[in-house]
Write an enzyme that holds these catalytic residues in place. Structure first.
Site, PDB file in Angstrom:
ATOM      1  N   ASP A 268      -2.452  -0.426   5.746  1.00 31.20           N
ATOM      2  CA  ASP A 268      -1.958   0.027   6.961  1.00 31.20           C
ATOM      3  C   ASP A 268      -4.118  -0.106   7.647  1.00 31.20           C
ATOM      4  O   ASP A 268      -4.378   0.103   8.792  1.00 31.20           O
ATOM      5  CB  ASP A 268      -1.329   1.234   6.899  1.00 31.20           C
ATOM      6  CG  ASP A 268      -2.665   2.537   6.532  1.00 31.20           C
ATOM      7  OD1 ASP A 268      -2.736   1.765   5.205  1.00 31.20           O
ATOM      8  OD2 ASP A 268      -2.650   3.177   6.937  1.00 31.20           O
TER       9      ASP A 268
ATOM     10  N   GLY B 175      -5.081   2.815  -3.694  1.00 30.08           N
ATOM     11  CA  GLY B 175      -6.377   3.101  -3.726  1.00 30.08           C
ATOM     12  C   GLY B 175      -6.678   4.314  -4.493  1.00 30.08           C
ATOM     13  O   GLY B 175      -7.608   5.134  -5.647  1.00 30.08           O
TER      14      GLY B 175
ATOM     15  N   ASP C 125       1.322  -1.305   0.271  1.00 32.63           N
ATOM     16  CA  ASP C 125       0.318  -0.064   0.250  1.00 32.63           C
ATOM     17  C   ASP C 125       1.231   1.216   0.119  1.00 32.63           C
ATOM     18  O   ASP C 125       2.201   1.177   0.326  1.00 32.63           O
ATOM     19  CB  ASP C 125      -0.611   0.263   1.399  1.00 32.63           C
ATOM     20  CG  ASP C 125      -1.441   1.266   1.326  1.00 32.63           C
ATOM     21  OD1 ASP C 125      -2.292   1.926  -0.006  1.00 32.63           O
ATOM     22  OD2 ASP C 125      -1.462   1.854   2.526  1.00 32.63           O
TER      23      ASP C 125
ATOM     24  N   ASP D  64      -0.108   5.188   0.550  1.00 33.34           N
ATOM     25  CA  ASP D  64      -0.365   6.033   1.633  1.00 33.34           C
ATOM     26  C   ASP D  64      -0.861   5.253   3.295  1.00 33.34           C
ATOM     27  O   ASP D  64      -1.352   4.487   3.358  1.00 33.34           O
ATOM     28  CB  ASP D  64      -1.850   7.055   1.417  1.00 33.34           C
ATOM     29  CG  ASP D  64      -1.777   7.719  -0.165  1.00 33.34           C
ATOM     30  OD1 ASP D  64      -0.864   8.743   0.188  1.00 33.34           O
ATOM     31  OD2 ASP D  64      -2.335   7.456  -1.335  1.00 33.34           O
TER      32      ASP D  64
END
Length: 273
Positions: free
Chosen positions: A219, A43, A8, A10
């Site tokens: 996260d 995302g 991931d 961010d």
């Protein structure tokens, strides 16, 4: 030995200044040198990932990235879409009407741009455009072509209001969409077959990599599906409790080079034995 790491961005790869720390860069470069595929899984739209893909030299032959929470899997060298699953105009109308009922702003993407149907543009929409470097446009729903392909639609609001909106969503909506929270102020809607976990699974099958050879690091709620899929799911020190509970290993926070710590402990040190 792990053959692929899905990471991931961010809150995971990036520190709170939206930078890739030098220690993380070095760990990724060494893992790649040892033959491990590094796949950014975000995302964000693919355009909002591109500068980091280039910075980390993850654009060579055989490199891939996953964008829009799994709606797009792209070969970053050829720019070819390996998988692309989107929403359509009917979904836009439905979720726009619901956003009005719930009194929340929204925005959505096509392949190249970010749009909002709200004349009073939310500060969170402006933040999204700034962070992802994707051009922002105001368009009413009626101005959007009926054949539009929409990877992701988002409700955006203050965290307290997002919590209220989640509680107020119609019960059957979760059967029509994959709905995840990627940040305290972002609630995201994608096609029901889309998730980071499904995208990582599809890519690994395409590459002939076994589940137990996959590590995923994240996260937030939108990372949960890939953490659960992975042979080794890694939760950041700043991860939400659900991600920590599902993970096999907990690393340091994104401001403490947590991605580098996980790679050092689980891949690079193991390769020295």
């Amino acid at each position: 030995m792990y053959k692929l790491i899905a990471i991931d961005m961010d809150g995971t790869l990036l520190n709170d200044r939206h930078e890739v720390p030098g220690e993380v860069k070095a760990a990724l470069a060494e893992a790649k040198r040892q033959g491990v595929k590094i796949v950014l899984c975000s995302g964000r739209p693919i355009g909002g990932m591109r500068s980091y893909i280039d910075e980390l030299i993850l654009n060579e032959i055989g490199d891939y990235a996953i964008a829009y929470n799994g709606a797009l899997v792209q070969n970053t060298h050829t720019k070819e879409a390996i998988s692309e699953i989107s929403l359509g105009h009917k979904d836009l109308v439905k979720l726009y009407n619901l956003s009005n009922e719930l009194n929340t702003p929204m925005h959505f993407f096509d392949a190249e741009n970010l749009y909002t149907p709200n004349a009073d543009i939310s500060e969170y929409t402006i933040l999204e455009s700034y962070l992802t470097k994707v051009p922002l446009h105001y368009r009413t729903v009626n101005e959007i072509p009926v054949h539009v392909s929409i990877p992701k639609i988002m409700y955006i609001n203050d965290p307290a209001n997002i919590d209220r909106i989640v509680q107020a969503l119609p019960e059957d909506l979760s059967e029509q969409y994959t709905i995840v929270q990627s940040a305290p102020y972002f609630l995201e809607f994608v096609h029901p077959n889309v998730s980071k976990g499904n995208a990582v699974k599809m890519l690994t099958e395409e590459l002939g990599i076994k589940k137990e050879e996959v590590m995923c690091i994240g996260d937030n709620e939108n990372d949960l599906s890939m953490i659960q899929f992975a042979g080794c799911g890694v939760a950041m020190g700043n991860a939400i409790p659900e991600v920590k509970a599902a993970a096999d290993f907990q690393t340091l926070t994104n401001n403490e080079n947590g991605v580098a710590h996980a790679i050092e402990k689980l891949i690079l040190e193991a390769s020295k034995v």
